[in-house]
Enzyme design. Structure first.
Site, short mmCIF file in Angstrom:
data_model
loop_
_atom_site.label_atom_id
_atom_site.label_comp_id
_atom_site.label_asym_id
_atom_site.label_seq_id
_atom_site.Cartn_x
_atom_site.Cartn_y
_atom_site.Cartn_z
N LYS A 122 0.84 -1.22 0.00
CA LYS A 122 0.00 0.00 0.00
C LYS A 122 0.87 1.26 0.00
O LYS A 122 0.63 2.18 -0.76
CB LYS A 122 -0.91 0.05 1.24
CG LYS A 122 -1.85 -1.10 1.40
CD LYS A 122 -2.71 -0.95 2.65
CE LYS A 122 -1.92 -0.95 3.96
NZ LYS A 122 -1.20 -2.21 4.23
N ARG A 146 -9.09 1.37 8.83
CA ARG A 146 -8.70 -0.01 9.10
C ARG A 146 -9.80 -0.76 9.83
O ARG A 146 -9.64 -1.94 10.13
CB ARG A 146 -7.46 -0.01 9.97
CG ARG A 146 -6.19 -0.39 9.24
CD ARG A 146 -5.08 -0.41 10.27
NE ARG A 146 -3.91 -1.11 9.87
CZ ARG A 146 -2.86 -0.55 9.29
NH1 ARG A 146 -2.87 0.71 8.97
NH2 ARG A 146 -1.79 -1.28 9.04
N ARG A 156 11.51 -6.09 4.72
CA ARG A 156 11.26 -4.64 4.64
C ARG A 156 12.26 -3.90 5.52
O ARG A 156 12.54 -4.30 6.63
CB ARG A 156 9.83 -4.32 5.11
CG ARG A 156 9.61 -2.81 5.26
CD ARG A 156 8.17 -2.40 5.16
NE ARG A 156 7.34 -2.89 6.24
CZ ARG A 156 6.02 -2.68 6.30
NH1 ARG A 156 5.41 -2.01 5.34
NH2 ARG A 156 5.32 -3.17 7.29
N ARG A 170 11.54 -2.64 11.26
CA ARG A 170 10.58 -2.16 12.26
C ARG A 170 10.32 -3.25 13.29
O ARG A 170 10.20 -4.41 12.94
CB ARG A 170 9.26 -1.80 11.56
CG ARG A 170 9.24 -0.37 11.05
CD ARG A 170 8.11 -0.13 10.07
NE ARG A 170 6.80 -0.63 10.51
CZ ARG A 170 5.69 -0.51 9.78
NH1 ARG A 170 5.73 0.07 8.58
NH2 ARG A 170 4.55 -0.98 10.21
N ARG A 203 -0.59 -9.28 13.33
CA ARG A 203 -1.13 -8.20 12.50
C ARG A 203 -2.00 -8.76 11.38
O ARG A 203 -3.00 -8.16 11.00
CB ARG A 203 0.01 -7.36 11.93
CG ARG A 203 0.65 -6.48 13.00
CD ARG A 203 1.98 -5.94 12.56
NE ARG A 203 1.85 -4.99 11.48
CZ ARG A 203 2.87 -4.60 10.71
NH1 ARG A 203 4.06 -5.11 10.91
NH2 ARG A 203 2.68 -3.72 9.78
P1 ADP Z 1 2.34 -1.73 3.22
O1 ADP Z 1 2.35 -0.24 3.19
O2 ADP Z 1 1.12 -2.33 2.59
O3 ADP Z 1 2.58 -2.27 4.59
P2 ADP Z 1 4.92 -1.58 1.81
O4 ADP Z 1 4.63 -0.69 0.66
O5 ADP Z 1 5.70 -1.03 2.93
O6 ADP Z 1 3.55 -2.25 2.32
O7 ADP Z 1 5.64 -2.89 1.24
C1 ADP Z 1 6.06 -3.96 2.10
C2 ADP Z 1 7.44 -4.48 1.67
O8 ADP Z 1 7.33 -5.13 0.40
C3 ADP Z 1 8.48 -3.38 1.49
O9 ADP Z 1 9.73 -3.89 1.87
C4 ADP Z 1 8.43 -3.08 -0.01
O10 ADP Z 1 9.67 -2.57 -0.48
C5 ADP Z 1 8.11 -4.45 -0.61
N1 ADP Z 1 7.27 -4.40 -1.80
C6 ADP Z 1 6.27 -3.51 -2.09
N2 ADP Z 1 5.67 -3.79 -3.28
C7 ADP Z 1 6.28 -4.92 -3.74
C8 ADP Z 1 6.11 -5.74 -4.91
N3 ADP Z 1 5.16 -5.46 -5.84
N4 ADP Z 1 6.90 -6.82 -5.04
C9 ADP Z 1 7.82 -7.11 -4.09
N5 ADP Z 1 8.05 -6.40 -2.98
C10 ADP Z 1 7.29 -5.31 -2.79
P1 ADP Z 2 1.40 -1.70 7.62
O1 ADP Z 2 0.76 -1.09 6.42
O2 ADP Z 2 2.70 -2.34 7.30
O3 ADP Z 2 0.49 -2.55 8.43
P2 ADP Z 2 1.25 0.85 9.03
O4 ADP Z 2 2.42 1.74 9.07
O5 ADP Z 2 0.10 1.22 8.19
O6 ADP Z 2 1.81 -0.57 8.65
O7 ADP Z 2 0.70 0.63 10.51
C1 ADP Z 2 1.54 0.27 11.58
C2 ADP Z 2 0.71 0.15 12.85
O8 ADP Z 2 0.16 1.44 13.18
C3 ADP Z 2 -0.49 -0.78 12.77
O9 ADP Z 2 -0.15 -2.14 13.01
C4 ADP Z 2 -1.39 -0.21 13.87
O10 ADP Z 2 -0.93 -0.58 15.17
C5 ADP Z 2 -1.15 1.30 13.74
N1 ADP Z 2 -2.12 1.92 12.81
C6 ADP Z 2 -1.85 2.53 11.62
N2 ADP Z 2 -2.99 2.98 11.04
C7 ADP Z 2 -4.02 2.65 11.88
C8 ADP Z 2 -5.43 2.81 11.84
N3 ADP Z 2 -6.06 3.41 10.80
N4 ADP Z 2 -6.15 2.34 12.89
C9 ADP Z 2 -5.56 1.75 13.94
N5 ADP Z 2 -4.24 1.53 14.03
C10 ADP Z 2 -3.46 1.98 13.02
#
Ligand code: ADP
Ligand code: ADP
Ligand code: ZN
Length: 213
Positions: free
Chosen positions: A13, A88, A127, A160, A171
């Site tokens: 995302k 979320r 990541r 992280r 998660r």
């Molecule tokens: P989210 O915001 O949904 O948690 P991220 O954008 O941070 O996800 O992506 C999670 C991990 O996967 C990161 O290390 C990112 O560089 C990698 N990643 C993102 N898109 C792709 C893809 N299409 N193929 C492989 N790895 C990806």
């Molecule tokens: P990812 O996309 O990899 O799950 P985020 O950076 O979006 O990671 O979120 C990290 C953490 O921050 C989540 O696991 C949650 O604890 C908190 N968080 C982020 N956005 C929200 C939300 N909209 N509602 C509740 N908790 C949130």
């Protein structure tokens, strides 16, 4: 253009939201980034949020909704935004919906980045995040030019705490219970679009651009 990114933690995302923001000149708003910035600055909000984040749980809706509504009320959001990690939960989506309806506005697209759980666990372990500017890398798929160092700002890259395998499985469970129902919520509103998130990130982006144009 108002866009919501849906998908499991690690689905990509953030990666896609940053590309969308750049391409269309709208702000990328990540509630996770806002919480992490608060943790880094040691604010009360940061202290409260950290307890939940470290356990792989969601930060309570009351806290999260207020932060998000304040953010989207800012001037730079007039022409739209891309939300990454919000809503979320169904209650969060309902609050956003009400706030927009009051303004005679609505979400244009909810884009679900679809990646199965098996791929997620592998992605999260690889990541790496920049502590300073929030840039995201992957040790195999998106490596930085110099190991452990951010290409953009030169800061240190970290794994992280909540990307460690124990927390990731929690998660994912939280995702399926509380966030996945949003797919149905936005589908009923007629704004849901799904993309295959398992392909190369540039191919995912191409699919998203086709939807937005
Ligand atoms: P989210 O915001 O949904 O948690 P991220 O954008 O941070 O996800 O992506 C999670 C991990 O996967 C990161 O290390 C990112 O560089 C990698 N990643 C993102 N898109 C792709 C893809 N299409 N193929 C492989 N790895 C990806
Ligand atoms: P990812 O996309 O990899 O799950 P985020 O950076 O979006 O990671 O979120 C990290 C953490 O921050 C989540 O696991 C949650 O604890 C908190 N968080 C982020 N956005 C929200 C939300 N909209 N509602 C509740 N908790 C949130
Ligand atoms: Zn950086």
């Amino acid at each position: 253009m108002k866009i919501i990114m849906l998908g499991a933690p690690g689905a990509g995302k953030g990666t896609q939201a940053k590309m969308i923001a750049k391409e269309y000149g709208i702000p990328h708003i990540s509630t996770g980034d806002i919480f992490r910035a608060n943790i880094k600055e040691g604010t009360e909000l940061g202290k409260e949020a950290k307890k939940y984040m470290d356990a792989g749980q969601l930060v309570p809706d009351e806290l999260t909704v207020k932060i998000l509504l304040d953010r989207v009320a800012k001037d730079d959001c007039k022409n739209g935004y891309v939300l990454d990690g919000f809503p979320r939960t169904i209650p969060q989506a309902e609050v956003l919906d009400e706030a927009l309806t009051k303004l005679g506005d609505r979400i244009d697209f909810a884009i679900d980045v679809d990646v199965p759980d098996e791929n997620i666990v592998r992605r999260m372990g690889g990541r790496r995040a920049c502590v300073t500017c929030g840039a995201t890398y992957h040790i195999e798929h998106v490596p930085p030019k110099k190991e452990g160092i951010c290409d953009t700002c030169g800061s240190e890259l970290i794994l992280r705490d909540d990307d460690k395998p124990e927390t990731v499985s929690n998660r994912l469970k939280v995702y399926h219970e509380q966030t996945q129902p949003l797919i149905d919520f936005y589908s009923k509103k007629g704004v849901l679009k799904s993309v295959d998130g398992t392909v190369d990130m540039m191919d995912v982006f191409a699919a998203i651009k086709t939807i937005l144009e």
